[in-house]
Design a protein around this motif. Structure first.
Motif, PDB file in Angstrom:
ATOM      1  N   THR A 174      13.991  17.724 -34.181  1.00 23.65           N
ATOM      2  CA  THR A 174      14.520  16.902 -33.278  1.00 23.65           C
ATOM      3  C   THR A 174      15.973  16.989 -33.451  1.00 23.65           C
ATOM      4  N   ALA A 175      16.755  17.546 -34.483  1.00 23.95           N
ATOM      5  CA  ALA A 175      18.027  17.432 -34.656  1.00 23.95           C
ATOM      6  C   ALA A 175      18.687  18.329 -33.904  1.00 23.95           C
ATOM      7  N   ARG A 176      19.933  18.208 -33.008  1.00 22.40           N
ATOM      8  CA  ARG A 176      20.624  19.111 -32.459  1.00 22.40           C
ATOM      9  C   ARG A 176      21.554  20.136 -33.390  1.00 22.40           C
ATOM     10  N   ILE A 177      21.339  21.193 -33.427  1.00 17.96           N
ATOM     11  CA  ILE A 177      22.168  22.585 -33.907  1.00 17.96           C
ATOM     12  C   ILE A 177      23.318  22.866 -33.250  1.00 17.96           C
ATOM     13  N   GLU A 178      24.635  22.731 -33.761  1.00 15.34           N
ATOM     14  CA  GLU A 178      25.718  23.179 -33.222  1.00 15.34           C
ATOM     15  C   GLU A 178      26.549  24.113 -33.969  1.00 15.34           C
ATOM     16  N   ARG A 179      27.272  24.685 -33.395  1.00 11.19           N
ATOM     17  CA  ARG A 179      28.207  25.716 -34.219  1.00 11.19           C
ATOM     18  C   ARG A 179      29.493  25.691 -33.791  1.00 11.19           C
ATOM     19  N   PRO A 180      30.190  24.745 -34.267  1.00 10.94           N
ATOM     20  CA  PRO A 180      31.700  24.429 -34.177  1.00 10.94           C
ATOM     21  C   PRO A 180      32.733  25.503 -34.416  1.00 10.94           C
ATOM     22  N   VAL A 181      33.715  25.688 -33.462  1.00  9.37           N
ATOM     23  CA  VAL A 181      34.761  26.839 -33.873  1.00  9.37           C
ATOM     24  C   VAL A 181      35.728  26.186 -33.980  1.00  9.37           C
ATOM     25  N   ALA A 182      36.494  26.739 -35.050  1.00 10.05           N
ATOM     26  CA  ALA A 182      37.749  26.112 -35.660  1.00 10.05           C
ATOM     27  C   ALA A 182      38.780  26.001 -34.611  1.00 10.05           C
ATOM     28  N   GLY A 183      39.325  24.653 -34.657  1.00  6.97           N
ATOM     29  CA  GLY A 183      40.343  24.357 -33.645  1.00  6.97           C
ATOM     30  C   GLY A 183      39.583  23.985 -32.132  1.00  6.97           C
ATOM     31  N   GLN A 184      38.326  24.007 -32.189  1.00  7.89           N
ATOM     32  CA  GLN A 184      37.979  23.672 -30.778  1.00  7.89           C
ATOM     33  C   GLN A 184      36.755  22.444 -30.885  1.00  7.89           C
ATOM     34  N   PHE A 185      36.781  22.041 -32.086  1.00  4.87           N
ATOM     35  CA  PHE A 185      35.646  21.137 -32.370  1.00  4.87           C
ATOM     36  C   PHE A 185      36.269  19.655 -31.801  1.00  4.87           C
ATOM     37  N   ASP A 186      35.412  19.121 -31.209  1.00  4.89           N
ATOM     38  CA  ASP A 186      35.558  17.542 -30.536  1.00  4.89           C
ATOM     39  C   ASP A 186      34.555  16.722 -31.447  1.00  4.89           C
ATOM     40  N   PRO A 187      35.407  15.912 -32.133  1.00  4.55           N
ATOM     41  CA  PRO A 187      34.977  14.946 -32.993  1.00  4.55           C
ATOM     42  C   PRO A 187      34.062  13.980 -32.298  1.00  4.55           C
ATOM     43  N   LYS A 188      34.292  13.649 -31.046  1.00  5.09           N
ATOM     44  CA  LYS A 188      33.467  12.750 -30.173  1.00  5.09           C
ATOM     45  C   LYS A 188      31.989  13.324 -30.192  1.00  5.09           C
ATOM     46  N   GLN A 189      31.566  14.743 -30.594  1.00  9.06           N
ATOM     47  CA  GLN A 189      30.420  14.989 -30.815  1.00  9.06           C
ATOM     48  C   GLN A 189      29.461  14.361 -31.816  1.00  9.06           C
ATOM     49  N   LEU A 190      30.122  13.613 -32.757  1.00 10.80           N
ATOM     50  CA  LEU A 190      29.819  12.996 -33.967  1.00 10.80           C
ATOM     51  C   LEU A 190      29.327  11.680 -33.716  1.00 10.80           C
ATOM     52  N   TRP A 191      29.584  10.791 -32.523  1.00 11.26           N
ATOM     53  CA  TRP A 191      29.192   9.710 -32.456  1.00 11.26           C
ATOM     54  C   TRP A 191      28.219   9.237 -31.272  1.00 11.26           C
ATOM     55  N   GLY A 192      27.547   8.296 -31.296  1.00 13.42           N
ATOM     56  CA  GLY A 192      26.296   8.108 -30.546  1.00 13.42           C
ATOM     57  C   GLY A 192      25.190   8.849 -30.687  1.00 13.42           C
ATOM     58  N   LEU A 193      24.899   9.253 -31.800  1.00 12.46           N
ATOM     59  CA  LEU A 193      23.627  10.230 -32.173  1.00 12.46           C
ATOM     60  C   LEU A 193      22.406   9.570 -32.208  1.00 12.46           C
ATOM     61  N   SER A 194      22.404   8.196 -32.619  1.00 15.08           N
ATOM     62  CA  SER A 194      21.215   7.457 -32.760  1.00 15.08           C
ATOM     63  C   SER A 194      20.565   6.867 -31.435  1.00 15.08           C
TER      64      SER A 194
ATOM     65  N   GLU B   8      17.683   8.765 -21.083  1.00 15.25           N
ATOM     66  CA  GLU B   8      17.698  10.129 -21.334  1.00 15.25           C
ATOM     67  C   GLU B   8      17.850  10.579 -22.802  1.00 15.25           C
ATOM     68  N   ASP B   9      18.840   9.620 -23.404  1.00 14.12           N
ATOM     69  CA  ASP B   9      19.271   9.891 -24.695  1.00 14.12           C
ATOM     70  C   ASP B   9      18.314   9.364 -25.734  1.00 14.12           C
ATOM     71  N   ALA B  10      17.702   8.194 -25.379  1.00 15.74           N
ATOM     72  CA  ALA B  10      16.561   7.681 -26.248  1.00 15.74           C
ATOM     73  C   ALA B  10      15.453   8.777 -26.226  1.00 15.74           C
ATOM     74  N   ILE B  11      15.045   9.341 -25.298  1.00 19.20           N
ATOM     75  CA  ILE B  11      14.034  10.292 -25.369  1.00 19.20           C
ATOM     76  C   ILE B  11      14.364  11.465 -25.874  1.00 19.20           C
ATOM     77  N   ALA B  12      15.701  12.030 -25.731  1.00 20.25           N
ATOM     78  CA  ALA B  12      15.958  13.304 -26.486  1.00 20.25           C
ATOM     79  C   ALA B  12      15.982  13.119 -28.035  1.00 20.25           C
ATOM     80  N   TRP B  13      16.139  11.736 -28.320  1.00 22.40           N
ATOM     81  CA  TRP B  13      16.280  11.515 -29.842  1.00 22.40           C
ATOM     82  C   TRP B  13      15.082  11.594 -30.349  1.00 22.40           C
ATOM     83  N   THR B  14      13.936  11.418 -29.655  1.00 25.71           N
ATOM     84  CA  THR B  14      12.208  11.283 -30.242  1.00 25.71           C
ATOM     85  C   THR B  14      11.575  12.649 -29.716  1.00 25.71           C
ATOM     86  N   THR B  15      12.276  13.621 -29.258  1.00 20.36           N
ATOM     87  CA  THR B  15      11.527  14.603 -28.646  1.00 20.36           C
ATOM     88  C   THR B  15      12.277  15.695 -29.516  1.00 20.36           C
TER      89      THR B  15
END
Length: 374
Positions: A194-214, A223-230
Motif C-alpha cells: 500500500t506504500a507509494r515508492i518514489e525515487r527523488p532526484v537530488a535538487g528536484q525533490f519537493d518536500p510537499k510530497q511528504l505531507w498529507g499521506l494519511s 480518492e485519497d482515502a481509497i488510495a490509502w487503503t488499496t
C-alpha cells in the motif's frame, strides 16, 4: 472500536498539528532529506525533532541562530533534540508556540536508524495532551538503494520500517543501475503493497510530497482515502535498464529472505455494509490474539444504518479515533480493509478476515489478497 454513536457532529477544520515520522536505517539519507526540508519555505514553518544534533548533521549554512537548545533556521523552521521523552519534548514545543515564543505549522520526528516506528505512533495517541493537539500525517521511510537489499537481509528493524510506511523514498539511485533499483522496488512493494515508492532526484525533490499521506484526516478527499487503503501500483521496470534499451528487459526478481517472510499482508473488500458489532468483534479478536504482531490495520468501513463510511487506523493494539468521510459521493459502499502483520502466515490472516466475510450475503462478497508470504 467503531459504533453508530461515533457518528456525530464534527468540526469542519482539524486544528491539530500534523506530525510526520521520518525513519530509515543508518546511512539511508535522512540527513539529506532533513536539510532539503529545512531549506524550503513553501511548506511553511516546520519543527523538526531529532535524536541528537550530532547525528542530524544539519547544514550550518541554513542555521540562523541557536536559542535555548532550539536551532532556528533561515527558512523559519526550527530544530531541537529529544529532551527526556518524546511526549515531553512535543508538549514543550507546543506550549512555547501557544505562548508566542515559537512559530510552526507542522512537526517532523526523525527516528534513529534502529528505531521501531510503532512506539512513536502510539505515543501520539495514548498521551492525552498529544492526542488532543497533534495528529499523525504520515510515516516516511528512506531506503538506501545502494545498500538497501543487504540492510533488509541483515536487519529486521529495516524491514519493519518499510512495512509500516505510507511513503518510501529510494535514495542514492544515481549510484546504482536501474535494474538493481527496479529489483529493490519490487521487493519493497512486496513488503508493503500500500506504500507509494518514489525515487527523488537530488535538487528536484519537493518536500510537499511528504505531507498529507494519511487517509485518516478530516476533509480527506475520497480518492485519497481509497488510495490509502488499496494496493499501490507496482513499480515500473525501466525499459532502458539493459545496455541498449532495444531488447526486452529481463524481469527483476529476488529470493525472499527469512526477514521478508516474517511480514504478511492481506486485504478484504466487502460489498455491503456490516454490523458495527460484527466489525468491533472482529477487530477486538484480532488485537487480543495477535496485537503485538499487527504492524498496521487500516481501512474504510461502511456500517449498517449509516450513510457515510469511516476511515480507521491502528498500530498493534492502539487505534486512532475513526473519522467519518462526510463528503463521500456516489453509490460505492464497499468496505476496504488492509492488515499488515509480523509473524502471521497468510492462512491466519485469511481466517481472521473470514470472520467479516461470514456476515456478508454469500453472493455479495469479494475478497482479495494483496500479498502474503507462506
Amino acid at each position: 472500536m467503531i459504533s453508530q454513536a461515533a457518528y456525530g457532529a464534527e468540526p469542519n477544520k482539524d486544528r491539530r498539528i500534523p506530525v510526520t515520522v521520518l525513519t530509515g536505517f543508518l546511512g539511508a539519507g535522512k540527513t539529506t532529506l532533513l536539510n532539503a526540508v529545512l531549506s524550503e519555505t513553501s511548506s511553511g514553518k516546520i519543527a523538526v525533532i531529532v535524536n541528537e544534533f550530532g547525528e542530524a548533521g544539519l547544514d550550518h549554512d541554513l542555521i540562523e541562530s541557536v536559542e535555548d537548545e532550539i536551532i532556528l533556521m533561515q527558512s523559519g523552521c526550527l530544530c531541537c533534540s529529544i529532551r527526556g521523552d518524546l511526549a515531553g519534548t512535543i508538549a514543550d514545543l507546543i506550549e512555547r508556540r501557544d505562548d508566542g515564543f515559537l512559530r510552526f505549522e507542522r512537526i517532523i520526528i526523525e527516528t534513529t536508524g534502529l528505531a521501531d516506528p510503532a512506539p512513536i505512533l502510539q505515543t501520539l495517541l495514548i498521551d492525552p495532551e498529544l492526542a488532543r493537539t497533534t495528529r499523525m500525517d504520515g510515516l516516511v521511510t528512506v531506503v538506501d538503494a545502494a545498500n538497501g537489499s543487504k540492510t533488509l537481509d541483515a536487519q529486521f528493524e529495516a524491514v519493519s520500517q518499510v512495512a509500516m510506511a505510507d511513503l518510501i523514498l529510494l535514495s542514492k539511485t544515481d549510484l546504482i543501475s536501474a535494474k538493481v533499483t527496479d529489483a529493490l522496488s519490487m521487493r519493497l512493494n512486496g513488503l508493503n503493497p500500500t506504500a507509494r515508492i518514489e525515487r527523488p532526484v537530488a535538487g528536484q525533490f519537493d518536500p510537499k510530497q511528504l505531507w498529507g499521506l494519511s487517509g485518516l484526516r478530516k476533509g480527506v478527499r475520497q480518492e485519497d482515502a481509497i488510495a490509502w487503503t488499496t494496493s499501490a501500483p507496482e513499480p515500473k521496470i525501466d525499459p532502458l535498464a539493459n545496455l541498449s534499451g532495444l531488447s526486452k528487459p529481463k524481469p527483476v526478481s529476488f529470493a525472499p529472505t527469512p526477514h521478508d517472510t516474517r511480514i504478511s499482508s492481506a486485504s478484504i473488500v466487502l460489498d455491503t455494509p456490516i454490523k458495527d458489532s460484527a466489525f468491533d468483534y472482529w477487530l477486538d479478536t484480532l488485537i487480543a490474539l495477535k496485537g503485538p504482531d499487527i504492524l498496521r490495520v487500516k481501512g474504510i468501513v461502511f456500517l449498517e444504518g449509516i450513510d457515510v463510511p469511516f476511515v480507521f487506523h491502528g498500530v498493534q493494539h492502539i487505534f486512532d479515533p475513526p473519522v467519518p468521510l462526510k463528503n463521500w459521493i456516489g453509490d460505492d459502499r464497499r468496505s476496504r480493509i488492509v492488515v499488515i502483520a509480523r509473524d502471521l502466515t497468510r492462512p491466519e490472516l485469511q481466517r481472521s478476515l473470514d470472520m467479516l466475510r461470514a456476515h456478508q450475503p454469500k453472493t455479495g462478497t469479494k475478497e482479495e489478497v494483496l500479498l502474503g508470504h507462506d
